[in-house]
Write an enzyme that holds these catalytic residues in place. Structure first.
Site, PDB file in Angstrom:
ATOM      1  N   ASP A 126      55.245 -14.884 -92.110  1.00  0.00           N
ATOM      2  CA  ASP A 126      54.406 -13.676 -92.161  1.00  0.00           C
ATOM      3  C   ASP A 126      53.782 -13.492 -93.535  1.00  0.00           C
ATOM      4  O   ASP A 126      53.362 -12.390 -93.869  1.00  0.00           O
ATOM      5  CB  ASP A 126      55.250 -12.408 -91.905  1.00  0.00           C
ATOM      6  N   CYS A 182      52.572 -15.660 -67.002  1.00  0.00           N
ATOM      7  CA  CYS A 182      52.756 -14.270 -66.559  1.00  0.00           C
ATOM      8  C   CYS A 182      52.446 -14.111 -65.073  1.00  0.00           C
ATOM      9  O   CYS A 182      52.937 -13.174 -64.438  1.00  0.00           O
ATOM     10  CB  CYS A 182      51.836 -13.324 -67.332  1.00  0.00           C
TER      11      CYS A 182
END
Ligand code: SF4
Ligand code: SF4
Length: 295
Positions: A126, A182
């Site tokens: 990050d 999904c």
């Protein structure tokens, strides 16, 4: 070397690892058009260094290999004794994951550098402008869910990502990026309390409770406060409903009560939580979040 390396990542606690070749990241266009739509709230840092996000070889000149790594965090929700909770990723009983993962990745980078003398590495947790989920997806670790989280089939989405950029062209088995799995599910979009997840893969950050309770400097308004449920730091709703995550709703009391937070001074907060993910928001922001819920 490869099998030694993979064994070491497992010993260190990583649950996923994959390799990819640096290049224009998957979903870069989607990211650019999201920025053009000004859906990044006031997180202007996302607009900077766009050329680095498009080409990771600019982050580490000569980069030939990217290793993506997934490190788990507990699926138990941290809670206060009076029943309020915080987002799982914050792991307030542990040192901020940026520090922990950097340490673990350094060991792996050292291993590469010892075997490939003269190679250079760069660790990203990050901390650098890189589309980490795109490279994790290209490396075969998981797929991008409609909730914008990387999902590992068989594990779910409760994990951190890190990358090691390497100048050495490591030999590794080529894999196809994992396709979205999904299907017709839209549970995450349907259950987002603020409508921030406007449609699959498309977040209006300015309405997302994670942004509102951590990044936004102003207090959360009453209306959004009512949508926070019992969670006063971040929001896990679009992950909790995901069938790829375990449906166990276990919670772990590891926090002071909300009244203790409200009475907490900066000095004590820094002593107890200064090295944790809470530090990003700070105690004053956390207090306003609690007040937004309690009304
Ligand atoms: S974190 Fe919460 S507010 Fe943000 S998109 Fe997910 S469900 Fe919606
Ligand atoms: S909740 Fe359903 S649509 Fe959303 S990421 Fe999980 S599987 Fe995909």
């Amino acid at each position: 070397m490869l099998s030694q390396f993979i064994d070491r990542t497992r010993d260190l606690g990583f649950i996923g690892m994959g390799f990819s070749i640096p290049g224009k990241p998957l979903y870069f266009e989607r990211f650019s058009s999201w920025l053009s739509d000004h859906k990044n709230a006031d997180m202007s840092w996302l607009e900077r260094n766009i050329e680095l996000r498009e080409d990771p070889t600019k982050l580490l000149p000569g980069c030939r290999t990217i290793i993506s790594l997934a490190f788990p965090y507990s699926s138990q929700k941290p809670v206060t004794p009076d029943g309020y909770s915080v987002s799982r990723y914050s792991q307030p009983g542990e040192k901020d994951y940026h520090y922990r993962l950097k340490g673990l990745c350094s060991e792996l980078a050292d291993m590469v550098n010892e075997i490939h003398i003269g190679s250079r590495t760069r660790i990203c947790v990050d901390s650098a402008p890189i589309l980490e989920k795109s490279f994790a997806c290209s490396s075969g670790i998981g797929f991008m869910g409609k909730n914008n989280m990387l999902i590992m089939p068989g594990y779910g989405s409760y994990f951190y990502l890190a990358e090691i950029l390497i100048t050495e062209p490591l030999e590794f088995p080529q894999v196809e990026p994992m396709e979205n799995r999904c299907g017709s599910c839209t549970l995450c979009v349907d259950s987002c309390p603020t409508g921030a997840l406007e449609k699959p893969f498309y977040l209006d950050a300015s309405r997302c409770l994670s942004y509102l309770t951590i990044e936004q400097t102003e207090a959360v308004n009453r209306e959004d406060g009512r949508k926070m449920g019992d969670c006063f730091f971040g929001c896990d709703r679009c992950q909790e409903v995901c069938p790829f995550n375990s449906d166990e709703a276990s919670r772990q009391v590891i926090l002071p009560s909300t009244d203790e937070f409200l009475g907490m001074g900066n000095h004590y907060f820094k002593e107890r939580f200064g090295n944790t993910a809470f530090a990003r928001a700070g105690i004053e922001k956390i207090k306003t979040n609690i007040l937004a819920i309690k009304g």
